[in-house]
Design a protein around this motif. Structure first.
Motif, PDB file in Angstrom:
ATOM      1  N   HIS A  22      22.376 -56.711   7.664  1.00 40.34           N
ATOM      2  CA  HIS A  22      22.034 -55.203   7.720  1.00 40.34           C
ATOM      3  C   HIS A  22      20.451 -55.135   7.785  1.00 40.34           C
ATOM      4  N   HIS A  23      20.017 -54.280   9.082  1.00 43.22           N
ATOM      5  CA  HIS A  23      18.804 -53.874   9.179  1.00 43.22           C
ATOM      6  C   HIS A  23      18.501 -52.323   9.470  1.00 43.22           C
ATOM      7  N   GLY A  24      17.401 -51.850   9.333  1.00 48.12           N
ATOM      8  CA  GLY A  24      17.209 -50.462   9.120  1.00 48.12           C
ATOM      9  C   GLY A  24      17.780 -49.815  10.607  1.00 48.12           C
ATOM     10  N   ASP A  25      17.807 -50.633  11.696  1.00 47.40           N
ATOM     11  CA  ASP A  25      18.124 -49.775  12.883  1.00 47.40           C
ATOM     12  C   ASP A  25      19.651 -49.325  12.769  1.00 47.40           C
ATOM     13  N   ALA A  26      20.397 -49.812  11.924  1.00 45.88           N
ATOM     14  CA  ALA A  26      21.721 -49.747  11.664  1.00 45.88           C
ATOM     15  C   ALA A  26      21.783 -48.138  11.086  1.00 45.88           C
ATOM     16  N   GLU A  27      20.879 -47.778  10.653  1.00 39.83           N
ATOM     17  CA  GLU A  27      20.976 -46.321  10.140  1.00 39.83           C
ATOM     18  C   GLU A  27      20.919 -45.167  10.986  1.00 39.83           C
ATOM     19  N   VAL A  28      20.381 -45.542  11.970  1.00 44.00           N
ATOM     20  CA  VAL A  28      20.243 -44.631  13.066  1.00 44.00           C
ATOM     21  C   VAL A  28      21.024 -44.816  14.534  1.00 44.00           C
ATOM     22  N   ARG A  29      21.511 -46.203  14.600  1.00 46.70           N
ATOM     23  CA  ARG A  29      22.418 -46.633  15.805  1.00 46.70           C
ATOM     24  C   ARG A  29      23.596 -46.008  15.755  1.00 46.70           C
ATOM     25  N   ASP A  30      24.050 -45.406  16.995  1.00 49.18           N
ATOM     26  CA  ASP A  30      25.391 -44.801  17.286  1.00 49.18           C
ATOM     27  C   ASP A  30      25.441 -43.680  16.249  1.00 49.18           C
ATOM     28  N   ALA A  31      24.479 -43.051  15.864  1.00 54.99           N
ATOM     29  CA  ALA A  31      24.435 -41.973  14.964  1.00 54.99           C
ATOM     30  C   ALA A  31      25.271 -40.705  15.652  1.00 54.99           C
ATOM     31  N   GLN A  91      13.077 -59.237  -0.409  1.00 53.56           N
ATOM     32  CA  GLN A  91      12.368 -59.482   1.001  1.00 53.56           C
ATOM     33  C   GLN A  91      13.084 -59.176   2.009  1.00 53.56           C
ATOM     34  N   PHE A  92      12.310 -59.431   3.261  1.00 54.03           N
ATOM     35  CA  PHE A  92      13.297 -59.276   4.486  1.00 54.03           C
ATOM     36  C   PHE A  92      14.289 -60.429   4.555  1.00 54.03           C
ATOM     37  N   THR A  93      15.590 -59.797   4.994  1.00 55.35           N
ATOM     38  CA  THR A  93      16.735 -61.033   4.611  1.00 55.35           C
ATOM     39  C   THR A  93      16.932 -62.046   5.866  1.00 55.35           C
ATOM     40  N   LEU A 139       9.278 -48.115  -1.056  1.00 57.40           N
ATOM     41  CA  LEU A 139      10.491 -48.444  -1.968  1.00 57.40           C
ATOM     42  C   LEU A 139      10.641 -47.284  -3.094  1.00 57.40           C
ATOM     43  N   VAL A 140      11.685 -46.511  -3.048  1.00 63.28           N
ATOM     44  CA  VAL A 140      12.091 -45.831  -4.294  1.00 63.28           C
ATOM     45  C   VAL A 140      13.164 -46.124  -5.180  1.00 63.28           C
ATOM     46  N   ARG A 141      13.169 -45.630  -6.237  1.00 65.46           N
ATOM     47  CA  ARG A 141      14.281 -45.631  -7.048  1.00 65.46           C
ATOM     48  C   ARG A 141      15.118 -44.304  -7.524  1.00 65.46           C
ATOM     49  N   HIS A 142      16.279 -44.277  -7.514  1.00 67.21           N
ATOM     50  CA  HIS A 142      16.739 -42.898  -7.904  1.00 67.21           C
ATOM     51  C   HIS A 142      18.214 -43.266  -8.497  1.00 67.21           C
ATOM     52  N   PRO A 143      18.594 -42.622  -9.548  1.00 64.31           N
ATOM     53  CA  PRO A 143      19.942 -43.109 -10.010  1.00 64.31           C
ATOM     54  C   PRO A 143      21.035 -42.754  -9.173  1.00 64.31           C
ATOM     55  N   GLU A 144      21.063 -41.960  -8.222  1.00 61.98           N
ATOM     56  CA  GLU A 144      22.037 -41.833  -7.107  1.00 61.98           C
ATOM     57  C   GLU A 144      21.642 -41.778  -5.904  1.00 61.98           C
ATOM     58  N   ALA A 145      20.824 -43.144  -5.789  1.00 64.36           N
ATOM     59  CA  ALA A 145      20.361 -43.134  -4.335  1.00 64.36           C
ATOM     60  C   ALA A 145      21.491 -43.401  -3.352  1.00 64.36           C
ATOM     61  N   ALA A 146      22.416 -44.009  -3.521  1.00 62.67           N
ATOM     62  CA  ALA A 146      23.446 -44.366  -2.326  1.00 62.67           C
ATOM     63  C   ALA A 146      24.063 -42.916  -1.942  1.00 62.67           C
ATOM     64  N   ALA A 147      24.274 -42.052  -2.695  1.00 67.67           N
ATOM     65  CA  ALA A 147      24.987 -40.861  -2.460  1.00 67.67           C
ATOM     66  C   ALA A 147      23.844 -39.932  -2.172  1.00 67.67           C
ATOM     67  N   THR A 195      21.045 -54.097   0.054  1.00 65.76           N
ATOM     68  CA  THR A 195      21.376 -55.188   1.092  1.00 65.76           C
ATOM     69  C   THR A 195      20.344 -56.266   0.702  1.00 65.76           C
ATOM     70  N   PHE A 196      19.479 -55.726   0.048  1.00 62.54           N
ATOM     71  CA  PHE A 196      18.272 -56.637  -0.411  1.00 62.54           C
ATOM     72  C   PHE A 196      18.536 -57.690  -1.614  1.00 62.54           C
ATOM     73  N   PRO A 197      18.561 -58.706  -1.623  1.00 60.24           N
ATOM     74  CA  PRO A 197      18.952 -59.618  -3.006  1.00 60.24           C
ATOM     75  C   PRO A 197      17.863 -59.107  -4.017  1.00 60.24           C
ATOM     76  N   GLY A 198      18.259 -58.796  -5.035  1.00 56.63           N
ATOM     77  CA  GLY A 198      17.056 -58.135  -6.131  1.00 56.63           C
ATOM     78  C   GLY A 198      17.190 -56.819  -6.282  1.00 56.63           C
ATOM     79  N   LEU A 199      17.845 -55.951  -5.409  1.00 59.25           N
ATOM     80  CA  LEU A 199      17.996 -54.605  -5.519  1.00 59.25           C
ATOM     81  C   LEU A 199      19.575 -54.282  -5.566  1.00 59.25           C
ATOM     82  N   ASP A 200      19.638 -52.947  -5.941  1.00 58.66           N
ATOM     83  CA  ASP A 200      21.077 -52.469  -5.934  1.00 58.66           C
ATOM     84  C   ASP A 200      21.190 -50.904  -5.299  1.00 58.66           C
ATOM     85  N   ARG A 201      22.399 -50.218  -5.440  1.00 60.40           N
ATOM     86  CA  ARG A 201      22.435 -48.888  -4.897  1.00 60.40           C
ATOM     87  C   ARG A 201      21.603 -47.887  -5.532  1.00 60.40           C
ATOM     88  N   ARG A 202      20.689 -48.275  -6.381  1.00 63.19           N
ATOM     89  CA  ARG A 202      19.878 -47.427  -6.846  1.00 63.19           C
ATOM     90  C   ARG A 202      18.328 -47.086  -5.921  1.00 63.19           C
TER      91      ARG A 202
END
Length: 369
Positions: free
Chosen positions: A23-32, A120-122, A312-320, A337-344
């Motif tokens: 998963h890479h950043g372009d997926a966030e805007v591709r076919d939007a 880091q970059f996956t 990179l920022v953290r927020h308790p409801e980052a996914a939403a 999608t980065f190892p070491g990080l989560d949905r926050r």
């Protein structure tokens, strides 16, 4: 105290987790299906500049001839003060990761498994796994601001991969910390895809690839500063033997003529001066972004001193929050999608101040506190 991702008895190290490494950043805007303000992709806005587009367009008249990379290779070598034999031109830094993974199958000195330092970059880990390597992860702890501690890397690791500045944490590791990882019998791979966004390219090892113990490989990309993601151009810097070994895994004519022209053009003195000006502008825009984000107590930067063209920022409801921002026309990069990080976690590209103001207005409208 161990971080949540660390197994008992192995501080800083973690077993592979089910992250989407592709998963890479372009997926966030591709076919939007709609125009989105793009804070997900780390390519400088307003690029490529007109002069570079003109150079690339002029190269189209030579498409009947096979690509000749000699001029671009000389330009890259001169830019870093290295012999031409220390340069390998590639179809973007992503190809370089694949070449490294394949070349390492020939056998690397040392014992143990290749180590990838996360977050880091996956793509480096994905390429290693695709080539049949069993990868060990070293996860830098959040409590230390995701800063590199060389002591966390197993001493017998034959290969160590680390980004500088690191995507997505925006941490710029001291060159001395990276140099501490170099040793006889080890291949140290440093992904410097974003180093040209750092004023003065501080902490770069590019000019020192032949000076450190063992094998040092530095990867560079022209994608981020010059807006050439679609052209696919980057390069590897290392000792001549390593460059030759990687080249044996490339197909014939791996870099197109327009991409070669771009590589040569971006190494010219005027282009380097423009890149330096852009790096300083990015630093100012990043400071403004951090200042505005500080208005929201729930948004916490991963590091107090980010140095890349993203934060990179953290927020308790980052996914939403990511989905809700998308509903307001703003795309941001998910962090889980980065190892070491989560949905926050979310990654925000640094943009001009008007775009930052629009982001802040959207956050306020969503009731983020």
């Amino acid at each position: 105290m161990r971080t949540p991702t660390e197994p008992a008895g192995a501080p800083g190290r973690s077993a592979p987790a089910p992250h989407d490494l592709r998963h890479h950043g372009d997926a966030e805007v591709r076919d939007a299906g709609a125009d989105l303000v793009d804070l997900a992709v780390n390519v400088r806005s307003g690029t490529p500049p007109a002069w570079l587009k003109e150079r690339i367009a002029a190269s189209l008249d030579s498409l009947a001839a096979y690509p000749d990379g000699r001029a671009a290779r000389r330009a890259v070598a001169a830019r870093h003060g290295l012999p031409e034999e220390c340069v390998l031109l590639t179809a973007g830094a992503a190809e370089a990761f694949v070449l490294l993974a394949r070349a390492l199958r020939e056998g690397a000195p040392g014992t143990g498994r290749p180590v990838v330092v996360h977050p880091q970059f996956t793509e480096p880990e994905a390429a290693l796994r695709d080539a049949g390597h069993e990868v060990e992860r070293v996860v830098l702890p959040e409590r230390d601001g995701f800063r590199l501690d060389p002591a966390l890397v197993p001493p017998g690791a034959p290969v160590v991969v680390v980004g500088n500045p690191t995507n997505p944490t925006s941490v710029l590791h001291p060159a001395s910390a990276l140099e501490a990882l170099a040793r006889p019998g080890r291949t140290l791979v440093v992904d410097e895809a974003f180093i040209d966004a750092v004023p003065g390219e501080r902490e770069s090892l590019a000019s020192r690839v032949t000076e450190l113990p063992g094998t040092t490989v530095v990867l560079r990309s022209l994608t981020k500063t010059w807006g050439l993601a679609g052209l696919r151009v980057g390069y590897v810097l290392s000792d001549p033997g390593t460059v030759a070994r990687l080249a044996r895994h490339q197909p014939l004519w791996p870099v197109s003529s327009p991409a070669l022209v771009a590589a040569e053009a971006c190494c010219a003195p005027a282009a380097l001066a423009e890149a330096e000006r852009a790096a300083r502008e990015i630093a100012g825009d990043r400071a403004y972004l951090l200042e505005r984000l500080a208005e929201f107590t729930g948004l916490r930067p991963a590091t107090p001193d980010p140095r890349a063209p993203f934060v990179l920022v953290r927020h308790p409801e980052a996914a939403a929050l990511r989905e809700r921002l998308r509903g307001l026309g703003i795309a941001v990069r998910r962090g889980d999608t980065f190892p070491g990080l989560d949905r926050r976690w979310l990654r925000l590209a640094v943009r001009e101040r008007a775009t930052t103001d629009r982001l802040v207005r959207a956050l306020a409208a969503l009731g983020v506190c």
